[in-house]
Each structure stands twice: as structure tokens, then as C-alpha cells.
Motif scaffolding. Sequence first.
Motif, PDB file in Angstrom:
ATOM      1  N   PHE A  58      63.337 -14.143  49.413  1.00  0.00           N
ATOM      2  CA  PHE A  58      62.701 -13.147  50.271  1.00  0.00           C
ATOM      3  C   PHE A  58      63.244 -13.200  51.696  1.00  0.00           C
ATOM      4  CE2 PHE A  58      59.246 -13.256  47.095  1.00  0.00           C
ATOM      5  CZ  PHE A  58      58.909 -11.908  47.017  1.00  0.00           C
ATOM      6  N   THR A  59      63.236 -12.038  52.352  1.00  0.00           N
ATOM      7  CA  THR A  59      63.418 -11.941  53.793  1.00  0.00           C
ATOM      8  C   THR A  59      62.031 -11.854  54.419  1.00  0.00           C
ATOM      9  OG1 THR A  59      65.541 -10.806  53.593  1.00  0.00           O
ATOM     10  CG2 THR A  59      64.357 -10.555  55.682  1.00  0.00           C
ATOM     11  N   VAL A  60      61.710 -12.795  55.279  1.00  0.00           N
ATOM     12  CA  VAL A  60      60.362 -12.890  55.841  1.00  0.00           C
ATOM     13  C   VAL A  60      60.403 -12.529  57.319  1.00  0.00           C
ATOM     14  CG1 VAL A  60      58.389 -14.412  56.245  1.00  0.00           C
ATOM     15  CG2 VAL A  60      59.782 -14.694  54.187  1.00  0.00           C
ATOM     16  N   LYS A  61      59.462 -11.688  57.718  1.00  0.00           N
ATOM     17  CA  LYS A  61      59.382 -11.285  59.122  1.00  0.00           C
ATOM     18  C   LYS A  61      57.965 -11.510  59.631  1.00  0.00           C
ATOM     19  CE  LYS A  61      62.986  -7.773  58.516  1.00  0.00           C
ATOM     20  NZ  LYS A  61      63.337  -6.338  58.605  1.00  0.00           N
ATOM     21  N   ALA A  62      57.871 -12.047  60.853  1.00  0.00           N
ATOM     22  CA  ALA A  62      56.560 -12.290  61.459  1.00  0.00           C
ATOM     23  C   ALA A  62      55.856 -10.970  61.728  1.00  0.00           C
ATOM     24  CB  ALA A  62      56.726 -13.071  62.755  1.00  0.00           C
ATOM     25  N   TYR A  63      54.528 -10.981  61.558  1.00  0.00           N
ATOM     26  CA  TYR A  63      53.723  -9.783  61.818  1.00  0.00           C
ATOM     27  C   TYR A  63      52.360 -10.239  62.313  1.00  0.00           C
ATOM     28  CZ  TYR A  63      52.112  -4.987  61.278  1.00  0.00           C
ATOM     29  OH  TYR A  63      51.644  -3.708  61.516  1.00  0.00           O
ATOM     30  N   PRO A  64      51.799  -9.556  63.325  1.00  0.00           N
ATOM     31  CA  PRO A  64      50.499  -9.985  63.855  1.00  0.00           C
ATOM     32  C   PRO A  64      49.420 -10.003  62.772  1.00  0.00           C
ATOM     33  CG  PRO A  64      51.528  -8.370  65.299  1.00  0.00           C
ATOM     34  CD  PRO A  64      52.354  -8.405  64.065  1.00  0.00           C
ATOM     35  N   GLY A  65      48.567 -11.018  62.819  1.00  0.00           N
ATOM     36  CA  GLY A  65      47.512 -11.148  61.828  1.00  0.00           C
ATOM     37  C   GLY A  65      46.300 -10.293  62.149  1.00  0.00           C
ATOM     38  N   ALA A  66      45.379 -10.270  61.204  1.00  0.00           N
ATOM     39  CA  ALA A  66      44.155  -9.481  61.347  1.00  0.00           C
ATOM     40  C   ALA A  66      43.082 -10.248  62.097  1.00  0.00           C
ATOM     41  CB  ALA A  66      43.628  -9.095  59.961  1.00  0.00           C
ATOM     42  N   LEU A  67      42.257  -9.516  62.854  1.00  0.00           N
ATOM     43  CA  LEU A  67      41.006 -10.051  63.412  1.00  0.00           C
ATOM     44  C   LEU A  67      41.201 -11.334  64.212  1.00  0.00           C
ATOM     45  CD1 LEU A  67      38.815  -9.495  60.213  1.00  0.00           C
ATOM     46  CD2 LEU A  67      39.276  -7.886  62.074  1.00  0.00           C
ATOM     47  N   GLY A  68      42.234 -11.333  65.047  1.00  0.00           N
ATOM     48  CA  GLY A  68      42.467 -12.468  65.928  1.00  0.00           C
ATOM     49  C   GLY A  68      43.379 -13.539  65.376  1.00  0.00           C
TER      50      GLY A  68
END
Length: 233
Positions: free
Chosen positions: A213-223
Motif C-alpha cells: 500500500f501507499t499510505v498518506k497521513a490524513y487528519p483524524g476525526a473528533l480531535g
Amino acid sequence: MERVSLQVTDDGSHTLFNAELNETYHSHKGAIAESRYVYIAAGFDVVIETLTELSIFEVGFGTGLNALLTLGHFQEINQQRQSDNKPPLTVRYVSIEPYPLAPDLIHRLNYQQLLAPSYAPLFDMLHTTPWEQACELLPGFWLTKCHMRLEHVVFSPQQFNLIYFDAFAPNKQPDVWCQDNLAKCYQLLQAQGMLVSYCASGQFKRDLKAVGFTVKAYPGALGKREMTRAWRE
């Protein structure tokens, strides 16, 4: 103590607490809010930017919340597409669950009371359709619920565009998150297919990369600082 019991999360929606695992099914900060963010906004809505025929594989049917939000959102989108004279979406949704919930527990969940009225009959459809059969819940939306573990999945490769990976946390069910299972998910995805998960542990992301897989950071939910989005290039 009940093995599985209801809890109310911060957005008013129910989750379930599994006493055996000492773990809830959803974030205590909001079951509906978390699922909408992680699986609909960061997953489904991204994939349909380029596709009108979508195949989804879900690891962990659980309360049916992800399936419910997907089905309701699908209905709303197709109503708008019809008004705009655009071709409709079609969705094939396959979900696995090794431990289906008892009907009396499902009926106590409050999602129908909190979501738009149009979602109420959809919730009933999701939970009354038989397991192991493909059922057309709405025109163009097919659901198959499979009573099985990920380790036992033998579906044909490269048949899904999107994977909702929504198992209990890796420290609670480490066998589900093993590299062999993640490699299976990779093989199930078509090129440019995406896997989304609330989990953002370093080991999970390293294992995803290890199987391709190619993994990219992404903001999480609810803090939460991050969630995970990963692609098969």
C-alpha cells in the motif's frame, strides 16, 4: 455483566461496549460523527469523484452504522443526480462479521431517532435481510452480509474499489490486523482502490506499506491527530 451493552457517545448516538475486550465499537466522542467522517467523507465521497460504479468491502459490520450511513448517503446522492439528469451511482457492498449482534440489541440502538427520517426504513432493511445473500436494498445498491472472519475470506482478487477497515483496535484483536490479512485486502482492491480506517497506529501503517500500500497521513476525526488512508497504486 452483559458481554455487550449500550453506551451513549458525546454526539448522543449509541455505541456498544464489549466487556470481553473492554472496548467500544465506536469513538466515545461520537459514533455517528466518527463514522461519517472516516468512512463517508474521507472514503466514499473521495472514491465517487471518479466512479459511478462502486464496490465496497467492509471489515466489521458491527451495528451496521457504516452501512446505514453509506446507504442513506447513496440515496441522497442519487436523488440529486436524478434532478441533475446525471447517471445514478450503483454500489455493491459486502460486509463481514464473525459475531453478529442479537436482534434485541440492534433494536435498542438509537440511530433511527437521530438521523433523518429517510434513514429509519433503511436501518430495518440492513438488519432484516438474510446473511450470505446479495440483496438489493434500493435500486442500484446491493448488500451482502457474510458471517465470517477476514482470515476465511476467499473472494476473487481485485473486485473492490474501497475497503472500510473497522475492526476492533489492534491491541484488542491483533490477529485481525496481521500482515497476511492486510495483504489479502491489498489483493482484493482494484488499481487505485483505497482502504480507510479510524486506526492510525505506526505498526498498522508500516504493515500496510510492507504489503504494497501507499499510505498518506490524513487528519483524524473528533480531535484525533490522524486516521489512515491507503491506496493500491
